[in-house]
Write an enzyme that holds these catalytic residues in place. Structure first.
Site, mmCIF file in Angstrom:
data_model
loop_
_atom_site.group_PDB
_atom_site.id
_atom_site.type_symbol
_atom_site.label_atom_id
_atom_site.label_comp_id
_atom_site.label_asym_id
_atom_site.label_seq_id
_atom_site.Cartn_x
_atom_site.Cartn_y
_atom_site.Cartn_z
ATOM 1 N N SER B 126 65.874 18.737 29.387
ATOM 2 C CA SER B 126 66.746 17.658 28.935
ATOM 3 C C SER B 126 66.427 17.219 27.511
ATOM 4 O O SER B 126 67.231 16.570 26.857
ATOM 5 C CB SER B 126 66.664 16.458 29.890
ATOM 6 O OG SER B 126 65.388 15.854 29.792
ATOM 7 N N LYS B 163 62.437 10.706 27.877
ATOM 8 C CA LYS B 163 63.745 10.568 27.222
ATOM 9 C C LYS B 163 63.597 9.769 25.929
ATOM 10 O O LYS B 163 62.560 9.141 25.682
ATOM 11 C CB LYS B 163 64.731 9.816 28.146
ATOM 12 C CG LYS B 163 65.124 10.552 29.405
ATOM 13 C CD LYS B 163 66.113 11.679 29.128
ATOM 14 C CE LYS B 163 66.551 12.338 30.441
ATOM 15 N NZ LYS B 163 65.389 12.904 31.203
#
Lengths: 209, 209
Positions: B126, B163
């Site tokens: 990701s 993230k």
DNA sequence: CCGGGTACTGTATATAAATACAGTTATGCG
DNA sequence: CGCATAACTGTATTTATATACAGTACCCGG
């Protein structure tokens, strides 16, 4: 190199551990003590045999003059767990010359497989899609040979570059991992070309924002 | 630790080079020879001063009993130069508990700014476009606070994720760096959310093919 | 059962190496 | 100027280390 007997292997391991632990090879007496021998000559005998079997090198007349010959450790990178950082590489000069060493980073060379010999700061973003960014420290295993598909440090016309290697018969392609860059095609019969090493890892310590 | 004089630095460098080249620290005589001193005591004096300045350790009565203490350039923090690798983090348990430590890697925590506290193996892709790939070891600085825009290790509903953090008033966004993934939007008043740390670096030691 | 290799003991010694002591020269500091 | 510090020379002495020589015990293969 011949096989070592179990006892010889133990002696060899002890030498290796001593170097790792204390930073220097053991004396005969220290081996004697560690194994409970009653004579330093027991150690001497073992060292002679390890030398005969090419496992170690004995430097005559030298205190602690023992060197490990097997692949265990040793190279441009020392066992203390640090790697030299190679800076801008001048044209025509070997990559691992003293002049290029900009510093040392305490990173275990054995963390990488095969073992890393030095770190090289990556310039530009031609390998971006391989997760290698501008400013990253590439861990390089010194080697003049590489398989097709590996990411290599190559020298083309005295310029050092990091690219993915692809062999095409008599020619060689150096492929970027970024569509904005063009592949370099080399005719090994005409162009000056050499592989300096294989990328075995990466350390990033900036530009994380 | 005090600064070293140029000459002392040269002696220190010679010791380091000798260890790298020959596998063992030099004797006083070898230093004497290398620098052209006419007395071994010149070397002895230098070693004493290097010890006073905490650059080396001298083992009394020991041949070649010299140990490097500050690993050349790197900030001389008294750490042992290794970082714990945190494995799969169980729900509801603190990230740095012993149970999660899968090993230790000899990587200098001071290599990163701010200092790294642990390594976390990255799962999934990701964050691919930030150069953080599946299997990479993320160097994390432990912190419960982070600025908008930083890459963080966050815990959302007992799940740990890496993230980019974006603050939006009372809510928080966790943005991936890969268009194939969706952003996570969190209402800090409702959802269970905590920042575990800030990404300060990266070590990659596999998947370089 | 003899020879050769491994794995030691025990003693001895030359020398490699650490290290103390007494000076010298030069430089910078307050 | 006096004094501390760096950077040595020169000599001496102990001790740490390497290493030779002479054995012993055991196992293994021919």
């Amino acid at each position: 190199m011949d096989e070592l007997t179990p006892q010889q292997q133990k002696i060899f391991d002890f030498i290796r551990k001593t170097i790792e632990r204390s930073g220097m090879p053991p004396t005969r007496s220290e081996i004697q003590l560690a194994f409970g021998f009653r004579s330093p000559n027991a150690a001497e005998d073992h060292l002679r045999k390890l030398q005969q079997r090419n496992a170690i090198e004995i430097l005559p007349g030298t205190a602690r003059g023992i060197r490990l010959k097997k692949s265990s450790l040793m190279s441009g990178a020392l066992n203390n767990g640090s790697l030299p950082l190679i800076g801008r590489v001048a044209a025509g000069s070997p990559i691992l010359s003293e002049a290029h060493v900009q510093g040392r980073y305490q990173v275990d060379p054995a963390l990488f497989k095969p073992r890393a010999d030095y770190l090289l700061r990556v310039r530009g973003s031609s390998m971006r899609d391989a997760g290698i960014l501008d400013g990253d420290l590439l861990a390089v295993h010194r080697s003049a040979e590489a398989r097709s598909g590996q990411i290599v440090v190559a020298r083309v016309h005295d310029e050092v570059t990091v690219k993915r290697l692809r062999r095409r018969g008599a020619s060689v392609e150096l492929l970027p991992e970024n569509p904005d860059f063009k592949a370099i095609v080399i005719d090994t019969r005409q162009d000056s070309f050499a592989i300096e090493g294989i990328a075995v890892g990466l350390v990033r310590n900036e530009r994380l924002l």
